[in-house]
Design an enzyme around this catalytic site. Structure first.
Site, PDB file in Angstrom:
ATOM      1  N   HIS A  55       0.836  -1.207   0.000  1.00 54.05           N
ATOM      2  CA  HIS A  55       0.000   0.000   0.000  1.00 54.05           C
ATOM      3  C   HIS A  55       0.867   1.252   0.000  1.00 54.05           C
ATOM      4  CE1 HIS A  55      -3.579   2.461   1.134  1.00 54.05           C
ATOM      5  NE2 HIS A  55      -2.655   3.195   1.738  1.00 54.05           N
ATOM      6  N   GLU A  56       1.806   1.321   0.934  1.00 48.93           N
ATOM      7  CA  GLU A  56       2.628   2.521   1.058  1.00 48.93           C
ATOM      8  C   GLU A  56       3.577   2.688  -0.120  1.00 48.93           C
ATOM      9  OE1 GLU A  56       1.944   4.750   3.090  1.00 48.93           O
ATOM     10  OE2 GLU A  56       0.587   3.624   4.387  1.00 48.93           O
ATOM     11  N   HIS A 114       1.978   4.863  -2.779  1.00 51.89           N
ATOM     12  CA  HIS A 114       2.148   6.294  -2.518  1.00 51.89           C
ATOM     13  C   HIS A 114       3.588   6.720  -2.815  1.00 51.89           C
ATOM     14  CE1 HIS A 114      -1.793   6.524  -0.818  1.00 51.89           C
ATOM     15  NE2 HIS A 114      -1.516   5.813   0.261  1.00 51.89           N
TER      16      HIS A 114
END
Length: 411
Positions: free
Chosen positions: A18-19, A22
């Site tokens: 997920h990170e 980003h």
């Protein structure tokens, strides 16, 4: 212990993926990523590579990508702060130490009077305890600051801040985390289908249990049941449905074995005859499964969220870290297939939850981006900060309530 290890692997994988979404799109957009953290709370380990500090923190309950210029960014320096400064080869400050956990060899002790690490890139203060002379130093654009806990991160000049890139790039950066969760689920389900296979949708038998009604009737693996008591069965689900209508009564099965047609009589036991469907492991089936299974899970999750609103809110419909830990224990007992399936479904869940239009979550940030696009100017920083603070408080309060409820359900 095995459950805890699987919990760290599953949750850690989902958070890192997920990170990284980003992180990747922020870097591609020209935004400085100051820190990539796995875990929350006190720092356990930190290593700086390039312009980013990679850290592992104590609490395995999430993670974050710390981008330059986000509204929750604290000032690196404040008036009255005691620091030590290192000057680089170009005569500008290259390292700023604010921590008492690390001493910089050759560092000049300075009491900060004023600083601007965003636009002017300067520090003013009194060196070596001499308050009779106020000095000003230029700071290198890529200088680093060592924070109180010893983490060394790069300073955040305005040109590399989040707000300095276009609105579309910011929306993409905010969406990239959930997007990566969906991609992870797609890959996980594809690997499962390709290696372990998925039940065939056709009417072919995969296995026949020994001493079952099917075995006694003469059914064999790879037989195709084309009709049950004269009713056509083009899929294994249709076969199971028609057989299930006959709990104990004998039925006639129209069977094809190779190129030969035959009729066999079988007497079900409680609507079952002891057969399972064939397993497909081809790429086409795997690709289809990697799309249809996430879609079915997405529909179930959205239905559950809808029921929270229309069917009455209940904490029992939610699960926090404790609940996820319990589900991890159950998944681990089912073997590798169940573990991977659980990780994929949890990744979809996290992706959808993060897209909810709640301040602090990715969906809430995207909503603020859209509002800025409509207004053609950003919200005032104090208003945006207040909205984010309220959203964070609500999410934090809900997380505590869900965690307490999870614990009560265990005991």
């Amino acid at each position: 212990m095995s459950t805890f290890i699987w919990f760290l692997i599953i949750f850690g994988t989902i958070v890192i993926v997920h990170e990284f979404g980003h992180f990747f799109f922020a870097r591609k957009s020209g935004i400085l990523v100051r820190e990539f953290s796995v875990g929350m709370g006190p720092k356990l380990y930190s290593k700086r590579s390039g312009s980013t500090a990679y850290t592992v923190r104590m609490l395995p309950l999430g993670g974050y990508v710390r981008m330059a210029g986000w509204q929750d960014e604290e000032a690196d320096l404040r008036p009255g702060m005691q620091v030590s400064l290192i000057t680089g080869a170009n005569g500008k400050i290259s390292r700023i130490n604010t921590s008492d956990k690390l001493m910089l060899e050759g560092g000049v002790p300075v009491q900060v009077s004023a600083s601007d690490l965003i636009d002017k890139l300067t520090i003013s203060g009194y060196a070596n305890g001499d308050e009779s002379q106020l000095l000003t130093w230029d700071v290198d654009h890529d200088a680093t600051v060592i924070e109180k806990d010893g983490t060394e991160v790069q300073i955040a000049p305005r040109d590399v801040q989040f707000q300095s890139v276009s609105i579309w790039r910011r929306i993409l950066v905010n969406f990239a985390g959930p997007m990566n969760n969906f991609i992870l689920a797609f890959i996980a389900f594809f690997v499962l289908a390709l290696t372990m296979g998925v039940p065939s949708t056709g009417n072919q038998i995969g296995t026949v249990s020994s001493n079952s009604p099917a075995a006694r009737a003469g059914l064999q693996a790879n037989d195709r049941i084309v009709a049950v008591d004269g009713k056509q069965t083009g899929s294994f689900q249709a076969v199971a449905t028609q057989i299930g209508k006959h709990k104990q009564q004998s039925i006639k099965l129209s069977v094809r074995r190779g190129g030969k047609a035959m009729t066999l009589t079988v007497k079900p036991k409680k609507g079952l005859i002891g057969i399972s469907s064939a397993i497909d492991r081809n790429i086409g089936t795997a690709l289809k499964y990697s799309v249809t299974e996430p879609w079915q899970l997405t529909r179930q999750i959205l239905g559950a969220l809808r029921s929270l609103v229309t069917g009455g809110f209940s904490l029992n419909k939610l699960a926090g870290p404790v609940g996820i830990y319990t589900m991890t224990s159950q998944a681990a007992s089912g073997g590798l297939y169940t573990i991977i399936w659980f990780m994929a479904s949890l990744s979809i869940n996290l992706g959808i939850m993060n897209l909810l239009p709640i301040p602090m979550l990715d969906g809430g940030k995207i909503v603020l981006n859209i509002i800025e696009m409509i207004r053609r100017k950003p919200l005032p920083p104090e208003k945006e900060g207040m909205v984010t603070l309220v959203g964070a408080a609500l999410v934090f309060a809900l997380m505590i309530a869900v965690t307490i409820n999870d614990i009560l359900r265990i005991f």
